[in-house]
Design an enzyme around this catalytic site. Sequence first.
Site, PDB file in Angstrom:
ATOM      1  CB  ILE B  12      -0.856  -0.047   1.371  1.00 19.98           C
ATOM      2  CG1 ILE B  12      -1.807  -1.171   1.016  1.00 19.98           C
ATOM      3  CG2 ILE B  12      -1.774   1.520   1.183  1.00 19.98           C
ATOM      4  CD1 ILE B  12      -2.896  -1.399   0.000  1.00 19.98           C
ATOM      5  CB  CYS B 140      -9.126  -4.132  -0.563  1.00 21.77           C
ATOM      6  SG  CYS B 140      -8.878  -5.751  -0.143  1.00 21.77           S
ATOM      7  CG  HIS B 220     -10.158  -9.784  -2.798  1.00 18.30           C
ATOM      8  ND1 HIS B 220      -9.650 -10.862  -1.969  1.00 18.30           N
ATOM      9  CD2 HIS B 220      -9.926  -8.521  -2.000  1.00 18.30           C
ATOM     10  CE1 HIS B 220      -8.805 -10.343  -1.184  1.00 18.30           C
ATOM     11  NE2 HIS B 220      -8.864  -8.999  -1.021  1.00 18.30           N
ATOM     12  CD  GLN B 301      -5.373  -8.627  -4.089  1.00 19.04           C
ATOM     13  OE1 GLN B 301      -6.145  -8.402  -5.021  1.00 19.04           O
ATOM     14  NE2 GLN B 301      -4.067  -8.974  -4.839  1.00 19.04           N
TER      15      GLN B 301
END
Lengths: 350, 350
Positions: B12, B140, B220, B301
């Site tokens: 991130i 996320c 995802h 994600q």
Amino acid sequence: MLKVGINGYGTIGKRVADAVAAQPDMDVCGVSKASPDFGADGAVRRGYALYSAREDRLSAFRDAGYDVAGTSEDLIEESDVVVDATPGGIGAENRPRYEAAGTPAIFQGKEADDLVETSFNARANFEAAEGAEYVRVVSCNTTGISRLVAPLEEAYGVEKVRATLVRRGGDPDQTGRGPINDILPDPITVPSHHGPDVNTIFPDLSIDTMGLTVPTTLMHMHSLNIELESEPTSAEVRELLAEESRIFVVEDDLAIDGTGKLRELARDRGRPRGDLWENCVWGESINVQDSELYLFQAIHQESDVIPENVDAIRAMTGLADGDESMQTTDEALGIGLPDPRRAAVTSPAP
Amino acid sequence: MLKVGINGYGTIGKRVADAVAAQPDMDVCGVSKASPDFGADGAVRRGYALYSAREDRLSAFRDAGYDVAGTSEDLIEESDVVVDATPGGIGAENRPRYEAAGTPAIFQGKEADDLVETSFNARANFEAAEGAEYVRVVSCNTTGISRLVAPLEEAYGVEKVRATLVRRGGDPDQTGRGPINDILPDPITVPSHHGPDVNTIFPDLSIDTMGLTVPTTLMHMHSLNIELESEPTSAEVRELLAEESRIFVVEDDLAIDGTGKLRELARDRGRPRGDLWENCVWGESINVQDSELYLFQAIHQESDVIPENVDAIRAMTGLADGDESMQTTDEALGIGLPDPRRAAVTSPAP
């Protein structure tokens, strides 16, 4: 002894043959295969008479050193009932051959419902197949949902089923299939065709399904939401499901976190091919809130329909009623994992 | 120009740094890392001042040949705002350090909601973070659900959300994670913790979630059932979602069958790291029946929370209101794939 022929000796056919051979009231009179691959060796080692699916393949079998009893036409004549476990769509092509021979036949879930007199799940509609000549055992996913819905419907009434089916990409021997490292909406359109297939067993059930495919080979996983007409506790639902011989409620302290450990349990139990004929429902996942039941269940795509094929044979031929047939099948195969820590290891012959 | 420090330069942090650097109203004043691995090389090549997370690691960076500007304490002093992108739980340990320096800070979704004044999603509750000193950008998955629920709630009202979250096992660089060839109920208990996390953004929303983990690394996948208070058509919902800049409605004729092709599209577009900041909703999957909306969406994600971090900075510091901030962020990053066949290739400055 009822003579059962197995037409198609792949993932389903070879398992149905072994399950039939394990029953006290029926015998395998032969198995028919399309090619002399390693599956033919398995059939011969088990003592099954081997037939060639096609006349023009007889020489291929003989060249490979196999003693072939004839073609599938001969097998169909020889059999009191045929279990057709050929690839999807071939069953429909075969039906006229069964009709010509006057041999009743059982088809698998990939054939269309309108090919047969009734689609079949032993727990849900055994009676519908009594005396029928052409019956279809529904797919692995539909079998799994039907086994779950039947007791819930009887005990509480079912208002609506919403299911996400997270499907394995292929079986362990399907080397040509994917995906690798992907999650596919499959089909992309919602709802998927799985709901209507469940309606071949429960015509009035309100059910919406969504399908996904993921890169695994071991089992399917169902994420289920079921609106009930009454409001049992989670514990009551858990007890209800635990009483079903073809539902294995996974106890918390077994520390089974997914499909891998489930299959390992089956292997440790000495199950043939490590098969899991039962729906595997995680006890911890069973949760009822405001009449809405949630749970996870894993479905072994290669084997959960096997006992259903055996029961369909008895329904069509009148060998037994539903309760008696399921009990005989379960005992012969060793179905039922109510407490795997205490249950004896059992496997079907051979 | 607002000086933004990035504390934690992993999945991130490195993406937030690049996104901040691409904005017209803020600069990266430095990034703090725990060790001199290959990520440090990336930071230096991008021209970011490098800080060591710990005093006792300074020599490790210097031994590896890096010119280190100081420790994270120095970076916190130097910054107008810090984005804390350290591993889950470390943010809570860091908060007293931000307080001591009087530096406002943004935390990530793995920190607890009660660590901060408000949890944050730009589309759903920008105002809640205005003037706040400590804000948490939700995970996320929660970001993905919030972006979807906000317009649906405004346009139709939402009665209930039921979601199955099929989660990737790990990111591409998380080599220590699994599963291989398995589908795990994760957590086994239902409903999962994801629903309550969405309630940090929509306190009154009725939502039940079920989590699964599968052997993929790309994105995802959410399988969603949303009961609406009114009954729009499927086409109306599709149009509504297509108007959202951070929702990419996947058109049928793109022939995108899963997460792999989605990421390939992002790579073809020249997106940095092949990132997909938008929710990816399959248009074909959008289906409303009796006020129940079904759809599939894929969530990247590693990147969908990145624009949210940028907007949180503006909300806390008063640089812009919500609409203005989201528009600035989107333009700077090149967010929005309304029709990827016609849109220009844009990428942020490295």
